[in-house]
Design an enzyme around this catalytic site. Structure first.
Site, PDB file in Angstrom:
ATOM      1  CE1 TYR A  74      -4.110   2.180   0.695  1.00 42.42           C
ATOM      2  CE2 TYR A  74      -2.717   3.323   1.539  1.00 42.42           C
ATOM      3  CZ  TYR A  74      -3.654   3.635   1.233  1.00 42.42           C
ATOM      4  OH  TYR A  74      -4.485   4.202   0.797  1.00 42.42           O
ATOM      5  CG  ASP A 127     -12.831  14.209 -24.870  1.00 43.93           C
ATOM      6  OD1 ASP A 127     -11.905  13.637 -24.490  1.00 43.93           O
ATOM      7  OD2 ASP A 127     -13.589  13.422 -25.156  1.00 43.93           O
ATOM      8  CG  ASP A 218      -2.605  16.227 -22.101  1.00 47.66           C
ATOM      9  OD1 ASP A 218      -2.046  14.599 -22.164  1.00 47.66           O
ATOM     10  OD2 ASP A 218      -3.731  16.297 -22.145  1.00 47.66           O
ATOM     11  CE  LYS A 261      -4.839   8.990 -24.904  1.00 52.17           C
ATOM     12  NZ  LYS A 261      -5.573   8.601 -23.404  1.00 52.17           N
ATOM     13  CG  HIS A 453     -18.273  12.660 -26.628  1.00 52.56           C
ATOM     14  ND1 HIS A 453     -17.740  13.425 -25.734  1.00 52.56           N
ATOM     15  CD2 HIS A 453     -16.899  11.568 -26.773  1.00 52.56           C
ATOM     16  CE1 HIS A 453     -16.249  13.860 -25.166  1.00 52.56           C
ATOM     17  NE2 HIS A 453     -16.404  12.630 -25.894  1.00 52.56           N
TER      18      HIS A 453
HETATM   19  N1  PM9 Z   1      -7.803  10.923 -24.570  1.00 50.23           N
HETATM   20  C1  PM9 Z   1      -8.846   8.172 -27.087  1.00 50.23           C
HETATM   21  O1  PM9 Z   1      -9.383   8.047 -26.895  1.00 50.23           O
HETATM   22  C2  PM9 Z   1      -9.530   8.072 -24.338  1.00 50.23           C
HETATM   23  C3  PM9 Z   1     -10.925   8.676 -24.209  1.00 50.23           C
HETATM   24  S1  PM9 Z   1     -11.740   8.802 -25.312  1.00 50.23           S
HETATM   25  C4  PM9 Z   1     -12.425   7.685 -26.464  1.00 50.23           C
HETATM   26  O2  PM9 Z   1      -8.190   9.842 -28.005  1.00 50.23           O
HETATM   27  C5  PM9 Z   1      -5.133  13.848 -24.172  1.00 50.23           C
HETATM   28  C6  PM9 Z   1      -4.964  14.711 -25.047  1.00 50.23           C
HETATM   29  C7  PM9 Z   1      -6.262  12.009 -24.329  1.00 50.23           C
HETATM   30  C8  PM9 Z   1      -6.713  12.082 -23.342  1.00 50.23           C
HETATM   31  C9  PM9 Z   1      -7.649  10.316 -23.072  1.00 50.23           C
HETATM   32  C10 PM9 Z   1      -6.478  11.958 -22.088  1.00 50.23           C
HETATM   33  C11 PM9 Z   1      -7.505  11.322 -21.081  1.00 50.23           C
HETATM   34  C12 PM9 Z   1      -5.818  13.452 -21.562  1.00 50.23           C
HETATM   35  N2  PM9 Z   1      -5.231  14.403 -22.760  1.00 50.23           N
HETATM   36  O3  PM9 Z   1      -8.592   8.692 -20.879  1.00 50.23           O
HETATM   37  O4  PM9 Z   1      -8.738   8.933 -19.040  1.00 50.23           O
HETATM   38  O5  PM9 Z   1      -5.989  11.864 -25.956  1.00 50.23           O
HETATM   39  O6  PM9 Z   1      -5.984   7.874 -19.709  1.00 50.23           O
HETATM   40  O7  PM9 Z   1      -6.801  10.262 -20.467  1.00 50.23           O
HETATM   41  C13 PM9 Z   1      -8.710   9.381 -25.318  1.00 50.23           C
HETATM   42  P1  PM9 Z   1      -7.694   9.478 -19.822  1.00 50.23           P
END
Ligand code: PM9
Length: 461
Positions: A74, A127, A218, A261, A453
């Site tokens: 933990y 988004d 980001d 990613k 969405h």
């Molecule tokens: N991006 C994408 O598919 C996953 C959610 S929408 C299906 O592009 C950026 C630049 C992103 C992003 C997520 C997030 C949020 C932050 N910044 O999905 O919470 O492209 O890990 O990240 C998606 P998480």
């Protein structure tokens, strides 16, 4: 970039996951049940899933082995210590807090730094980022250069921020305490996974700092961004991806990352800061919402896989293959006469639905209509990035206001599909083109107040 047949995938396939294509009638029933929202489909009903490149990567044998050494303590997990070292080594930011995924990290960042009534400028917020800024009672301000909105272009860095507009924004707001930070999203997902140049990053950072405002990344797809800088920006062709990334992070004060990613992990994220005091303020939000400071919503094994994945994503052979595959799909679509955003971005191909289906007005969700038809045609799942994801309502007239671009994104998961999958997708568009005039738009039957969405439901017009 070398031609696609000048090299092969820098890996062998050791394990496979069967997929199957269900019948056209089964697809029709499935999408009807889903309220015409592809997020509501069962993945068993999808043949090729290009919904997202997030959390969908195939892990390497090294990552699978690392899972076994996950320390599930933990507090004080050595898996966290390993992850922290890797993040600090790449970014130069020593103070790292894990989060369950990108939006968890965004939540921590916004709660730590943003106050109601403030404005958060950036090139173009994703988004979930927009959602978190709005939930905090602040205003997201997208200052992408106008070239970033052009669909067909030869521009190398369409993710660049408009420096003149950024200066005006800072001039008008920073001194009054209305600018908590500038956020640079690399690559810029919302306009096509487009890269940001090092020159633009450096100048935007200098501007922010001149106004006493922190500069935050980001960095969900920072390795892909670094690869584009190496390929396209003078002075970087002889530098390693890691050197380019280190220079990039040197201009910032911290970052949020969805590690699903360029972390090549199926789950995870983090916030990281140069300043220790800021990190301690952030922990006040990490601990109640994500988990203790050394796991932040992740298991030890997640952190191990992520620590390995972050390093693998810096490998140039991997990046050449990855970005080369996206470019290959883009080329096939261009050859088939499909209008797409050019040049192709790093993680997917963005189809210009407005140009493909010009008879469907934006208020009838043109891109949603295209995404649904692509699924019906071939079982391929893309994602709408248009009126549903980014549309708003005029507070005075109540009329819908559409975003500048009406797109369907075909996001390519990392190390998952082969070029034949890409060829199949391109062929599906040929079928769609032949019957495009009969495709109809949609109206909403349900929408949530934020991030609609994900859960919206539609009926055909
Ligand atoms: N991006 C994408 O598919 C996953 C959610 S929408 C299906 O592009 C950026 C630049 C992103 C992003 C997520 C997030 C949020 C932050 N910044 O999905 O919470 O492209 O890990 O990240 C998606 P998480």
């Amino acid at each position: 970039m070398r031609p696609r047949d000048a090299y092969a995938e820098p890996y062998r396939i050791k394990m496979v996951e069967p997929v199957r294509q269900i019948s056209p009638e089964a697809r029709r029933l499935a999408v009807e049940r889903a309220g015409y929202n592809l997020f509501n489909l069962s993945s068993d009903d999808v043949y090729i899933d290009l919904l997202t490149d997030s959390g969908t990567a195939a892990m390497s044998d090294a990552q699978w082995s690392a899972l076994m050494r996950g320390d599930e303590a933990y507090a004080g997990s050595r898996s966290f210590a390993r992850l922290r070292r890797v993040v600090a080594d790449i970014t130069g930011y020593e103070h790292v807090a894990p989060a369950h995924q990108g939006r968890g990290a965004e939540h921590v960042l916004m709660m730590t730094l943003v106050r109601p009534g403030q404005r958060v400028p950036g090139n173009m917020h994703f988004d979930t980022t927009t959602g978190h800024i709005v939930l905090r009672g602040a205003e997201p301000v997208n200052l992408l250069r106008k070239q970033g909105y052009e669909v067909k272009s030869e521009e190398a860095f369409k993710g660049d921020v408009d420096l003149k507009a950024l200066r005006t924004e800072l001039e008008e707001n920073a001194a009054a305490g209305r600018t908590p930070f500038v956020l640079m999203t690399v690559t810029c997902n919302s306009n096509g996974g487009q890269p940001v140049s090092m020159a633009n990053i450096r100048q935007a950072s200098e501007l922010a700092h001149a106004y006493g405002v922190p500069f935050i990344f980001d960095c969900a797809r920072y390795a892909e961004n670094a690869y584009f800088i190496k390929m396209r920006e003078p002075g970087y062709s002889q530098k390693s991806i890691k050197e380019i990334a280190s220079e990039m992070f040197s201009y910032g004060d911290g970052c949020v990352m969805s590690a699903k990613k360029d972390g090549l992990a199926n789950m995870g994220g983090f916030v990281a800061f140069r300043d220790e005091a800021l990190y301690h303020r952030a922990l006040e939000w990490v601990i109640p919402f994500e988990g203790f400071a050394t796991y932040g919503g992740l298991s030890g094994r997640d952190m191990e896989a992520l620590a390995v994945g972050l390093e693998e994503a810096l490998d140039e052979a991997y990046l050449e293959e990855r970005i080369g595959q996206v470019a290959y799909l883009a080329d096939l679509l261009v050859d088939a006469g499909v209008p797409i955003i050019t040049p192709a971005g790093g993680h997917g191909v963005y189809v210009d639905a407005a140009a493909f289906l010009p008879h469907i007005p934006q208020k009838e969700f043109t891109a949603q209509a295209l995404a649904v038809e692509l699924y019906l045609e071939a079982g391929v799942r893309g994602v709408e990035l248009g009126m549903c994801a980014f549309g708003t309502t005029d507070p005075n007239s109540g009329e819908p206001i559409g975003p500048a671009l009406e797109l369907v994104r075909l996001a390519v998961p990392r190390r998952v599909y082969t070029d034949r999958h890409m060829a199949f997708v391109a062929r599906a568009f040929e079928g769609l083109a032949a019957r495009r005039d009969s495709i109809r738009g949609f109206r909403l039957t349900y929408e949530a107040p934020v991030l609609r969405h994900f859960t919206a439901r539609f009926e055909r017009i």
